[in-house]
Design a protein around this motif. Structure first.
Motif, mmCIF file in Angstrom:
data_model
loop_
_atom_site.group_PDB
_atom_site.id
_atom_site.type_symbol
_atom_site.label_atom_id
_atom_site.label_comp_id
_atom_site.label_asym_id
_atom_site.label_seq_id
_atom_site.Cartn_x
_atom_site.Cartn_y
_atom_site.Cartn_z
ATOM 1 N N LYS A 1 0.840 -1.195 0.000
ATOM 2 C CA LYS A 1 0.000 0.000 0.000
ATOM 3 C C LYS A 1 0.885 1.258 0.000
ATOM 4 N N PRO A 2 0.827 2.081 -1.036
ATOM 5 C CA PRO A 2 1.716 3.253 -1.101
ATOM 6 C C PRO A 2 1.384 4.342 -0.093
ATOM 7 N N TRP A 3 0.200 4.305 0.507
ATOM 8 C CA TRP A 3 -0.170 5.294 1.520
ATOM 9 C C TRP A 3 -0.006 4.752 2.935
ATOM 10 N N GLY A 4 0.509 3.535 3.062
ATOM 11 C CA GLY A 4 0.707 2.939 4.373
ATOM 12 C C GLY A 4 -0.610 2.562 5.016
ATOM 13 N N ALA A 5 -0.824 3.022 6.231
ATOM 14 C CA ALA A 5 -2.089 2.799 6.935
ATOM 15 C C ALA A 5 -2.797 4.142 7.035
ATOM 16 N N ALA A 6 -3.898 4.298 6.322
ATOM 17 C CA ALA A 6 -4.536 5.609 6.214
ATOM 18 C C ALA A 6 -5.091 6.115 7.539
ATOM 19 N N TYR A 7 -5.342 5.212 8.488
ATOM 20 C CA TYR A 7 -5.935 5.667 9.740
ATOM 21 C C TYR A 7 -5.029 6.593 10.535
ATOM 22 N N ASN A 8 -3.730 6.649 10.220
ATOM 23 C CA ASN A 8 -2.878 7.574 10.967
ATOM 24 C C ASN A 8 -2.461 8.796 10.145
#
Length: 564
Positions: free
Chosen positions: A482-489
């Protein structure tokens, strides 16, 4: 507004008095070196947005050793409300009174907007060689945003190079249940339901009390973990908090709008109406939830292990390891894959920062740097050589008696030793990373994980033909990174209306989802469909567009293409 650590530089005495009132250090030589040096005793105040029930003021064995090595003692306060520090941090921002160090999680934006946080960039470059080594190519991921490229926190909730070797989430079933039923297949919601229903019919009571097939913890934010997050997990989507993000366009939308997720909540509604879902799931507190689990009469869970760890530790300590839980990658149907192990890359985000009230930012960053050093990492993860581990043939090994205490009396072991209490205090290596001696930095690697399993757990694993629970789950190689990592942070902007709308939509979701689950089956569709309309009427569409842009901005920042 950015705060730089070197403000308020006058003369040493004035710098000290000002530091006590409002800020840290100064730009002259005396302030740059800090008001104390070496390992002179110093106490820093600290606030953490998570709970830490075993914390005992660094009087544990590891805490004493950290103080011996650094001179630092933490006067720490942790959120005990379960609210993620929301109230305490809002009060800080309003009053302008801050601890020296703070781990605010999602509330970092409130402190940055209040001017509370120091830009750590120069402190890291000048005084933190171990942190520089740790983050290496990921320094762009430490920056706050495209517009404000200061570093306000040292990421602590993600280990660099993390390789998880075991599954600690998913859908859980007691080992004794699996054993009695001949270790049945558990792959879909229907499989999970069948196991709970069959065992409950055979054992309507346990130890004289009514058997609970399935219970949930919907206390405050915990509703996301046990109630709403499983909706995307069981329908083939990764964890991006409240959103589903299109992997090609980066378009974000509230994940509840996915038709397949509606079917997950319909299943929970069915479980409730069948009498298989605890009727108290949406009114009980987390302590009550854990108490039920510790009684041994809860057959199944939908949770992350850290959410019920204390209760499971109590079961093991009382000789009821067979009432602890196995982990399964359950989905709506077999066409979906659980994405728990999808690779996010290094998911920077939540972490520890130094505030403008810090009495000595140089000592503070050196403290954080020590914890990130090879020596510090071995200490916080393994403990003290000769007490908590030994070196045999060049390898760190946990003696059998220590491992027994660590496995079966986890709560008291952690409190007395300090193991697992300091991991989130600073940057750290993830599981699976080895140091220069060829040993793992953490004690969570396959051989050690397998050695720590209880007898019932080993029996269940053997029956399913695997050595660890992770082997039942799809591996990261089955999915793209995932290029955005974990979106929740992802940090949001307090200056826009985004956070107001997010609060409105969150309130709607936390009211309507329980309402839909607890309704007669004939009313489910009406309640759920009206919830979606209510979300859009509250501004969800614009909010989703704003979040889409935040995701795109993060991808740009992390790719190194953002303007410097």
């Amino acid at each position: 507004m950015k705060k730089h650590w070197s403000r308020f530089a006058l003369i040493p005495l004035l710098a000290v008095s000002l530091a006590a009132l409002a800020g840290c250090g100064g730009s002259d030589k005396a302030a740059k070196e800090g008001s104390s040096s070496g390992t002179d005793p110093i106490t820093f105040s600290f606030f953490g947005a998570d709970t830490s029930p075993q914390w005992n003021g660094m009087k544990d064995e590891i805490g004493k050793e950290i103080t011996k090595k650094t001179g630092v003692t933490l006067n720490a306060e942790f959120d005990v409300s379960g609210g993620g520090g929301d109230d305490r941090i809002a009060l800080m921002a309003a009053s302008g009174e801050y601890p020296d160090l703070v781990s605010p999680k999602a509330n970092i934006n409130k402190l940055v907007d209040a001017g509370a946080m120091i830009d750590l960039t120069d402190l890291i470059n000048d005084h933190a060689p171990n942190l520089k080594k740790l983050y290496g190519p990921y320094m762009d991921r430490l920056k706050y945003s495209n517009k404000d490229q200061a570093i306000y926190v040292i990421p602590t909730y993600a280990g660099v190079g993390q390789e998880s070797f075991d599954a600690t989430g998913g859908f859980e079933i007691q080992h004794k249940v699996l054993k009695e039923l001949g270790y049945p297949k558990v792959r879909t919601l229907q499989d999970f339901e069948n196991v709970l229903k069959t065992y409950t019919a055979k054992h309507p009571t346990i130890n004289g009390k009514k058997t609970i097939p399935l219970t949930l913890d919907a206390d405050d934010w915990r509703i996301m973990i046990t109630v709403t997050n499983p909706a995307f997990q069981t329908t083939g989507a990764p964890d991006d908090g409240e959103y589903f993000i299109d992997p090609k366009t980066f378009e974000a939308k509230l994940h509840y709008k996915r038709p397949e997720e509606k079917e997950y909540f319909r299943w929970l509604n069915h479980m409730y109406n069948e009498g298989l879902l605890d009727k108290d799931s949406f009114v009980q507190k987390s302590d009550q939830y854990k108490s039920k689990i510790a009684s041994g009469r809860v057959l199944g869970l939908i949770d992350q292990e850290w959410g019920y760890q204390d209760a499971e530790n109590a079961l093991k300590a009382s000789g009821k390891s067979d009432a602890s839980y196995a982990h399964f990658p359950v989905t709506l149907s077999e066409e979906y894959k659980d994405r728990s192990f999808q690779d996010t890359g290094f998911a920077s985000g939540y972490g520890v920062g130094i505030t403008e009230s810090c009495k000595d930012p140089v000592r503070a960053i050196k403290f954080l740097d020590y914890l990130a050093s090879d020596e510090g990492q071995v200490l916080v993860n393994w403990g003290i050589e000769g007490k908590h581990y030994e070196i045999k043939d060049g390898k760190r090994v946990i003696p059998a008696d220590v491992l027994d205490q660590k496995t079966n009396n986890t709560t008291s072991f952690n409190k007395s030793t300090g193991i697992d209490l300091y991991t989130l205090m600073s940057g750290h290596y993830g599981d699976g990373v080895k140091d220069s001696t060829g040993n793992y930095y953490t004690a969570k690697f396959p051989e050690q994980i397998i050695a720590a399993y209880s007898k019932p757990e080993k029996e269940s694993l053997k029956a399913y033909g695997v050595k660890t629970w992770k082997e039942l789950f799809p591996g990261k190689e089955e999915f793209d990174v995932k290029p955005w990592g974990a979106a929740y942070n992802i940090t949001t902007d307090n200056e826009s209306n985004y956070n107001v709308t997010f609060k409105k939509t969150t309130d709607i979701i936390r009211k309507r989802i329980p309402e839909a689950i607890l309704a007669p089956a004939s009313n489910f569709d009406t309640i759920y469909d009206n919830m979606i309309k209510e979300l859009d009427a509250a501004g969800a569409v614009q909010m989703e567009q704003q979040y889409t842009q935040l995701v795109k901005d993060r991808v740009e920042l992390w790719s190194g293409k953002a303007s410097k």
